[in-house]
Design a protein around this motif. Structure first.
Motif, PDB file in Angstrom:
ATOM      1  N   ARG A 106       0.840  -1.207   0.000  1.00 22.94           N
ATOM      2  CA  ARG A 106       0.000   0.000   0.000  1.00 22.94           C
ATOM      3  C   ARG A 106       0.877   1.259   0.000  1.00 22.94           C
ATOM      4  NH1 ARG A 106      -1.433   3.131   4.051  1.00 22.94           N
ATOM      5  NH2 ARG A 106      -0.763   1.629   5.605  1.00 22.94           N
TER       6      ARG A 106
ATOM      7  N   LYS B 271       2.558   1.694  -3.454  1.00 19.79           N
ATOM      8  CA  LYS B 271       1.600   2.211  -4.443  1.00 19.79           C
ATOM      9  C   LYS B 271       1.330   3.690  -4.199  1.00 19.79           C
ATOM     10  CE  LYS B 271       0.879  -1.584  -6.639  1.00 19.79           C
ATOM     11  NZ  LYS B 271       1.496  -1.783  -7.935  1.00 19.79           N
ATOM     12  N   TYR B 272       1.187   4.079  -2.946  1.00 13.58           N
ATOM     13  CA  TYR B 272       0.952   5.486  -2.595  1.00 13.58           C
ATOM     14  C   TYR B 272       2.144   6.334  -3.047  1.00 13.58           C
ATOM     15  CZ  TYR B 272       0.080   9.662   0.168  1.00 13.58           C
ATOM     16  OH  TYR B 272      -0.124  10.953   0.556  1.00 13.58           O
ATOM     17  N   SER B 273       3.339   5.810  -2.820  1.00 17.10           N
ATOM     18  CA  SER B 273       4.555   6.521  -3.210  1.00 17.10           C
ATOM     19  C   SER B 273       4.621   6.703  -4.728  1.00 17.10           C
ATOM     20  CB  SER B 273       5.775   5.751  -2.718  1.00 17.10           C
ATOM     21  OG  SER B 273       6.958   6.345  -3.154  1.00 17.10           O
ATOM     22  N   GLU B 274       4.242   5.664  -5.470  1.00 15.77           N
ATOM     23  CA  GLU B 274       4.258   5.730  -6.936  1.00 15.77           C
ATOM     24  C   GLU B 274       3.246   6.764  -7.448  1.00 15.77           C
ATOM     25  OE1 GLU B 274       3.609   1.822  -8.487  1.00 15.77           O
ATOM     26  OE2 GLU B 274       5.467   1.042  -7.617  1.00 15.77           O
ATOM     27  N   LEU B 275       2.103   6.845  -6.801  1.00 15.50           N
ATOM     28  CA  LEU B 275       1.062   7.788  -7.218  1.00 15.50           C
ATOM     29  C   LEU B 275       1.479   9.244  -6.977  1.00 15.50           C
ATOM     30  CD1 LEU B 275      -2.159   6.001  -5.933  1.00 15.50           C
ATOM     31  CD2 LEU B 275      -1.428   6.264  -8.312  1.00 15.50           C
ATOM     32  N   ASN B 276       2.323   9.462  -6.018  1.00 10.01           N
ATOM     33  CA  ASN B 276       2.707  10.825  -5.644  1.00 10.01           C
ATOM     34  C   ASN B 276       4.049  11.258  -6.222  1.00 10.01           C
ATOM     35  OD1 ASN B 276       0.430  11.597  -4.108  1.00 10.01           O
ATOM     36  ND2 ASN B 276       1.114  10.196  -2.518  1.00 10.01           N
ATOM     37  N   LYS B 277       4.498  10.573  -7.243  1.00 12.15           N
ATOM     38  CA  LYS B 277       5.769  10.968  -7.891  1.00 12.15           C
ATOM     39  C   LYS B 277       5.548  12.127  -8.819  1.00 12.15           C
ATOM     40  CE  LYS B 277       8.412   6.778  -7.652  1.00 12.15           C
ATOM     41  NZ  LYS B 277       9.082   5.740  -8.381  1.00 12.15           N
TER      42      LYS B 277
END
Length: 70
Positions: free
Chosen positions: A61, A64-70
């Motif tokens: 989780r 995925k959150y980190s990838e979305l906030n790139k």
């Protein structure tokens, strides 16, 4: 972590879920295994597979959150 330190760990009952999470989220499971090794080394007690599965789900989780906030 709180359950681990207070000896209130989840019982190992769901091998199938462990296998599914390992297959679906290999990167998260790899990180979870590294954390498991560290925890066992520092605290000298085992980390059950169910706890490892739970940890991998939360790591995934966060990834995925980190990838979305790139």
């Amino acid at each position: 972590m709180e359950r681990y330190l207070s000896d209130k760990l989840m019982e190992e009952k769901d091998e199938e879920l462990f296998e599914q999470i390992s297959t679906l989220y290999p990167k998260a499971m790899n990180i979870a295994f590294k954390i498991k090794e560290y925890m066992q080394e520092v605290h000298h007690k085992p980390v059950p597979k169910d706890e490892l599965t739970y940890l991998a789900v939360h790591i995934n989780r966060l990834l995925k959150y980190s990838e979305l906030n790139k």
